[in-house]
Write a protein that holds these residues in place. Sequence first.
Motif, mmCIF file in Angstrom:
data_model
loop_
_atom_site.group_PDB
_atom_site.id
_atom_site.type_symbol
_atom_site.label_atom_id
_atom_site.label_comp_id
_atom_site.label_asym_id
_atom_site.label_seq_id
_atom_site.Cartn_x
_atom_site.Cartn_y
_atom_site.Cartn_z
ATOM 1 N N LEU A 296 -54.018 -124.590 -12.013
ATOM 2 C CA LEU A 296 -54.886 -123.620 -12.682
ATOM 3 C C LEU A 296 -55.677 -122.807 -11.666
ATOM 4 N N ALA A 297 -56.234 -123.481 -10.662
ATOM 5 C CA ALA A 297 -57.060 -122.798 -9.662
ATOM 6 C C ALA A 297 -56.268 -121.786 -8.853
ATOM 7 N N LEU A 298 -55.004 -122.100 -8.582
ATOM 8 C CA LEU A 298 -54.203 -121.240 -7.711
ATOM 9 C C LEU A 298 -53.355 -120.227 -8.474
ATOM 10 N N ALA A 299 -53.161 -120.463 -9.773
ATOM 11 C CA ALA A 299 -52.285 -119.582 -10.534
ATOM 12 C C ALA A 299 -53.021 -118.691 -11.515
ATOM 13 N N ALA A 300 -54.271 -118.983 -11.793
ATOM 14 C CA ALA A 300 -55.017 -118.167 -12.745
ATOM 15 C C ALA A 300 -55.074 -116.715 -12.263
ATOM 16 N N PRO A 301 -54.889 -115.763 -13.163
ATOM 17 C CA PRO A 301 -54.919 -114.356 -12.747
ATOM 18 C C PRO A 301 -56.218 -113.968 -12.053
ATOM 19 N N THR A 302 -57.331 -114.519 -12.515
ATOM 20 C CA THR A 302 -58.621 -114.302 -11.864
ATOM 21 C C THR A 302 -59.084 -115.623 -11.263
ATOM 22 N N ARG A 303 -59.513 -115.594 -10.012
ATOM 23 C CA ARG A 303 -59.917 -116.814 -9.336
ATOM 24 C C ARG A 303 -61.056 -117.504 -10.103
ATOM 25 N N ARG A 405 -59.002 -116.386 -19.438
ATOM 26 C CA ARG A 405 -59.430 -115.141 -20.089
ATOM 27 C C ARG A 405 -60.892 -114.898 -19.738
ATOM 28 N N PRO A 406 -61.164 -114.427 -18.523
ATOM 29 C CA PRO A 406 -62.540 -114.332 -18.022
ATOM 30 C C PRO A 406 -63.439 -113.413 -18.821
ATOM 31 N N GLU A 407 -62.889 -112.612 -19.718
ATOM 32 C CA GLU A 407 -63.754 -111.784 -20.555
ATOM 33 C C GLU A 407 -64.588 -112.638 -21.505
ATOM 34 N N HIS A 408 -64.203 -113.903 -21.699
ATOM 35 C CA HIS A 408 -64.981 -114.820 -22.540
ATOM 36 C C HIS A 408 -66.053 -115.563 -21.735
ATOM 37 N N GLY A 415 -69.038 -107.382 -14.585
ATOM 38 C CA GLY A 415 -68.420 -107.299 -13.270
ATOM 39 C C GLY A 415 -68.863 -108.364 -12.289
ATOM 40 N N VAL A 416 -69.606 -109.362 -12.750
ATOM 41 C CA VAL A 416 -70.044 -110.457 -11.878
ATOM 42 C C VAL A 416 -68.847 -111.342 -11.561
ATOM 43 N N ASP A 417 -68.796 -111.860 -10.324
ATOM 44 C CA ASP A 417 -67.674 -112.719 -9.944
ATOM 45 C C ASP A 417 -68.102 -114.180 -9.962
ATOM 46 N N PRO A 444 -53.416 -103.542 -14.842
ATOM 47 C CA PRO A 444 -54.588 -103.676 -13.981
ATOM 48 C C PRO A 444 -54.521 -104.939 -13.140
ATOM 49 N N VAL A 445 -55.011 -104.857 -11.932
ATOM 50 C CA VAL A 445 -55.078 -105.997 -11.026
ATOM 51 C C VAL A 445 -56.329 -106.800 -11.335
ATOM 52 N N PRO A 446 -56.248 -108.157 -11.377
ATOM 53 C CA PRO A 446 -57.447 -108.960 -11.655
ATOM 54 C C PRO A 446 -58.554 -108.681 -10.657
ATOM 55 N N TYR A 447 -59.769 -109.012 -11.079
ATOM 56 C CA TYR A 447 -60.944 -108.698 -10.270
ATOM 57 C C TYR A 447 -60.831 -109.242 -8.863
#
Length: 449
Positions: A296-303, A405-408, A415-417, A444-447
């Motif tokens: 999950l940590a290495l494959a998630a679209p957003t870190r 789904r980082p929008e949740h 835009g916070v990381d 779009p490319v992930p953040y």
Amino acid sequence: MSRSTYVPSPTGPVARAVLPLVPLGLLAALGAVLAYAWKAPCRFGGAWNDGTQQFLNFCYTDIYPLWWNEKLDQGLAPYFGHDVEYPVGIGSLMWIVQKLVGGLNEPGVWFYDLTVLVMAVSLIVGVLIMAALAGLQGRPWDTLWYALAPALILTAFINWDLLCGALSLGAFLAWSRKRHLLAGVLLGLAIATKFYPLVFFGPLFLLALRTRRWHAFLWTLAGTVTTWVAVNLPFMIFAFKGWKKFYAFSSERGADWGSLWYFFQMKQWPILGDADRLDTLGIVSFGVLCLATAVLALAAPTRPRLMQLCFLVLAAFMVTNKVWSPQYVLWLVPFAVLARPNWKPLLLWQVAECWYFFAIWLYLVGIQPGNEALGIGDTTYFTAVWGRAITIAIMAAFVIRDILRPEHDVIRQGGVDDPIGGVFDGARDHFVLRLSSPRPKDEPVPYSA
């Protein structure tokens, strides 16, 4: 005073950072007072000396009987005079308190009181550190979950866990401020006090692998190893037999109350209930969950955020462990809140933890011959065992959803990381597992990419 004299604004950045700490520190002190008051039937009513009443009054603690069990009443030094089943951080604290209370009346009670004082200070410090971490995420008041969580009030003074919690949180505060050697020192002290913070190196390694921020990771690792060795080496050299008791005891003990393995053994499940396979089952199941977390940590679209991974790996360790004591809830509260500060699943989990707290003591009464009517049986008790495991799994599922789904993710809005991530915050990805077809060029490319 001249017109040019500078007067700091009461609403300046320093004031805004410090002001929330004052009430949160006071509320943490209130939580400690409530936790101490909860033990009143034992501390002031003598229930500790009755094997049934201390359970019926829900005021049991490990601290008081260990004054005798660890031979502190005889003046024996931990490890050197008597083998101790705890890491050297706790054993050293035992020795210091032993020296302070040795000549007093009722030294066992004083041993409890002074130990609780140290734990209360640890709680306040831990809450203030967590407030600083939560403040980085723009949500300092989330720390109330740690200061006044119902399960914390019930379990705070069962053992020495709050000290390790403060050290662990301090390490992540140092990491967030890019003081990596200090982070390693604090993690080394935490691991020398309780062993569970060792699992936090998994998330740090995975995020370092994904971002190539190896310099920070290696400095932290060096600080941890150096500190742990420095603290443990004198005991290893001069009291090896006493020092190794903790590690031998941990490897030899069977499935204990609260663990899922205890349920499987009591119900005689095939394979899962095999006591001879317990260590293998525990290691393999934890390894499988860690492998899933790594993917999950290495494959998630957003870190993923650091706290999300810390929560997942610590939850995995607790659920697969052969020991799951009531006070282990103290380990997870800060990381659960920092990973996903949503009150509904947190409250559900707290209800489950409180139900387990009451269930375990009634269960211990119920298995005493002649006291069956005063306690509860297997069926009712195991609802509590599974209740907290399931509620932790629910929280983990939401954290995984937020990662995918980082929008949740409420922390990542606007835009916070990763405000607590230190060098990982805003870092570019350099190593990502691709488990699906390549992304279309117009997608779009992930953040964090």
